[in-house]
Design an enzyme around this catalytic site. Structure first.
Site, PDB file in Angstrom:
ATOM      1  N   HIS A 125       0.836  -1.203   0.000  1.00 21.58           N
ATOM      2  CA  HIS A 125       0.000   0.000   0.000  1.00 21.58           C
ATOM      3  C   HIS A 125       0.862   1.240   0.000  1.00 21.58           C
ATOM      4  O   HIS A 125       2.031   1.213   0.406  1.00 21.58           O
ATOM      5  CB  HIS A 125      -0.954   0.014   1.197  1.00 21.58           C
ATOM      6  N   CYS A 126       0.281   2.348  -0.480  1.00 24.64           N
ATOM      7  CA  CYS A 126       0.919   3.657  -0.381  1.00 24.64           C
ATOM      8  C   CYS A 126       0.009   4.532   0.459  1.00 24.64           C
ATOM      9  O   CYS A 126      -0.774   4.028   1.262  1.00 24.64           O
ATOM     10  CB  CYS A 126       1.171   4.250  -1.767  1.00 24.64           C
ATOM     11  N   ALA A 127       0.060   5.845   0.281  1.00 23.96           N
ATOM     12  CA  ALA A 127      -0.723   6.742   1.138  1.00 23.96           C
ATOM     13  C   ALA A 127      -2.219   6.606   0.930  1.00 23.96           C
ATOM     14  O   ALA A 127      -3.004   6.831   1.851  1.00 23.96           O
ATOM     15  CB  ALA A 127      -0.296   8.192   0.890  1.00 23.96           C
TER      16      ALA A 127
ATOM     17  N   ARG B 277      -3.659   4.055  -1.686  1.00 28.63           N
ATOM     18  CA  ARG B 277      -4.076   2.927  -2.524  1.00 28.63           C
ATOM     19  C   ARG B 277      -3.532   1.592  -2.038  1.00 28.63           C
ATOM     20  O   ARG B 277      -2.425   1.516  -1.530  1.00 28.63           O
ATOM     21  CB  ARG B 277      -3.586   3.143  -3.962  1.00 28.63           C
TER      22      ARG B 277
END
Length: 478
Positions: A27-29, A31
């Protein structure tokens, strides 16, 4: 124990994507990024009907589900059974898909993102200092700068100067953390680059200070590297890699003391005598090139940057801008680059809102309203990928054009921030150091937002969103 909301969302995502279809996920910030075997088997509409999902898209070999800040962390944690995030696992799985320049940009982002809150807070302190010590404000209360006690000015300077004075230490710490070294070694190494024993870089640069660099071996200038982003970045990378290699061969009984000893000794010599003098010229050249681009007459520089930045966001290349902005701030105290890039956020929000207001499709209205609010708070992916780019290219053209025009106007007005890390509705805080700068930025921002909204509403709303769900079901049944 009953199943919570985020566990349910995670299970539904796995069910639609297919457990056997998923190779890995990170995951990112905003998504969840699934590496999948077969993208074609995934039903996008079924995914988008899941609670909290704001859109989906496929990029760089990853099926990306937009959940938004905060929510994505909770869903990811639920998928992992509550286990904490593991950075090395994320790096190894995502690196299988991201290669070359994409991987390099992602790595830069991972290094600089942890220090953004500190730079943003310092920018606010600088802005407040500019307001509280201005002649206009002090005149309102019948005071002058000479009436402010020296101790108070000193305490204010501690707030405004510390982060940039020790910026190399923050960068080295983050680089060691990213590349698997011991962060405290990186932090101390960064402090060595700005040791008080060295001539201060800012003083050396000031011809009136009388401070000269120390000359080693008759030709190598030795100075502190206050504000030198590139030197700290490369030293941090090399130091972390050296530490890992030393630990692999160092006997356990000697590792605790001698690994840090050799890392600090070798990288201090390398940083101050070899890399620092060389990278200083590279860094100065980078700032010069970007500054000259921004200063192209008639606002053309701002137009180009305002045009390029949305495209950079679409490809993930926008993280590269963070390093350039940090370098400019450290060297000049100002950041005109983020000012020109910031118009993307207002244009994207206005375009998304234009589609949302006019759309007849209820799912678009719900998704669009949430995505617009999220964009106004600084997270652009839900609006960009979930609404603006999803149905047609017309809204995308409007958004990019408005971003470019906004950049051109701000370039002509010579507006520039004194920080970074604050986006859209919070971004005016980067201009409170000067009322004329703040007013110009606010006026242009509102104009771009309204223009993007009106143009999209009148000319660029996709036909697909103008059909209600009931009509779609009837057509499909026929």
């Amino acid at each position: 124990m009953s199943e919570n909301k985020y566990e349910r969302i995670g299970k539904e995502l796995i069910q639609v994507i297919g457990e056997d279809n998923i190779e890995s996920y990170v995951h990112c910030a905003t998504r969840l990024r699934f590496s999948v075997k077969d993208r074609k088997t995934i039903n996008d509409e079924a995914i988008e009907k899941i609670d909290e999902v704001k859109g989906v898209f496929y990029n760089a070999g990853q099926y990306q589900v937009i959940l938004g800040t905060g929510t994505v962390n909770k869903v990811y944690s639920a998928l992992r059974g509550g286990r904490p995030d593991e950075e090395e696992e994320q790096e190894s799985s995502s690196s299988n898909k991201e290669k070359g320049i994409r991987r390099a940009v992602r790595t830069l982002a991972d290094i600089f993102i942890p220090i953004i809150p500190i730079i943003a807070a310092t920018g606010l302190f600088l802005g407040l200092k500019g307001v509280l010590t201005s002649d206009a404000f002090l005149g309102l209360i019948g005071k002058s700068i000479n009436d402010i006690p020296e101790y108070l000015l000193t305490l204010i300077s501690v707030l405004t100067d510390t982060a940039f004075a020790f910026l190399p230490a923050l960068i080295c710490w983050s680089a060691f953390r990213k590349f698997g070294g011991m962060p405290v070694i990186g932090f101390v190494l960064g402090l060595m680059l700005v040791s008080p024993a060295l001539p201060n870089a800012y003083a050396v640069a000031d011809i009136n200070s009388g401070v000269e660099p120390i000359i080693a071996f008759g030709f190598i200038p030795i100075v502190g590297y206050q504000g030198s982003v590139l030197t700290a970045l490369v030293v941090g990378f090399l130091g972390a890699k050296l530490e890992k290699k030393l630990r692999a061969i160092m006997p356990n009984a000697l590792d605790l003391i001698f690994t840090p000893f050799f890392v600090l000794l070798s990288m201090m010599i390398t940083g101050l005598l070899i890399l620092g003098p060389l990278l200083h010229f590279v860094e100065a050249g980078l700032v010069t090139v970007v500054t000259q681009l921004i200063d192209i007459p008639l606002g053309i520089g701002g137009l180009l940057i305002g045009f390029i930045y949305p495209l950079a966001v679409m490809t993930g290349m926008h993280h590269l801008f963070i390093m350039i902005e940090t370098t400019m701030l450290a060297n000049t105290g100002f950041n005109p680059l983020i000012t020109l890039c910031a118009m993307y956020g207002f244009a994207n929000a206005g375009t998304c809102l234009g589609i949302t207001v006019k759309a007849k499709k209820s799912t678009v209205k719900v998704t669009g309203a949430s995505a617009t609010a999220t964009q106004l708070l600084g997270v652009s992916e839900p609006a960009l990928f979930g609404v603006v780019m999803r149905y047609s290219t017309k809204p995308l053209y409007v958004m990019i054009a408005c971003s470019a025009v906004g950049g051109a106007i701000l370039s002509l007005l010579n507006v520039q921030a004194n920080s970074y890390g604050l986006a859209v509705v919070l971004s005016p805080l980067m201009y409170i150091y000067d009322w004329s700068q703040l007013l110009a930025y606010l006026v242009v921002s509102v104009i771009i937002f309204v223009a993007a909204f009106i143009i999209t509403y009148l000319f660029a709303v996709p036909k697909e969103v103008m059909v209600e769900e009931d009509e779609v079901k009837v057509r499909n049944a026929v």
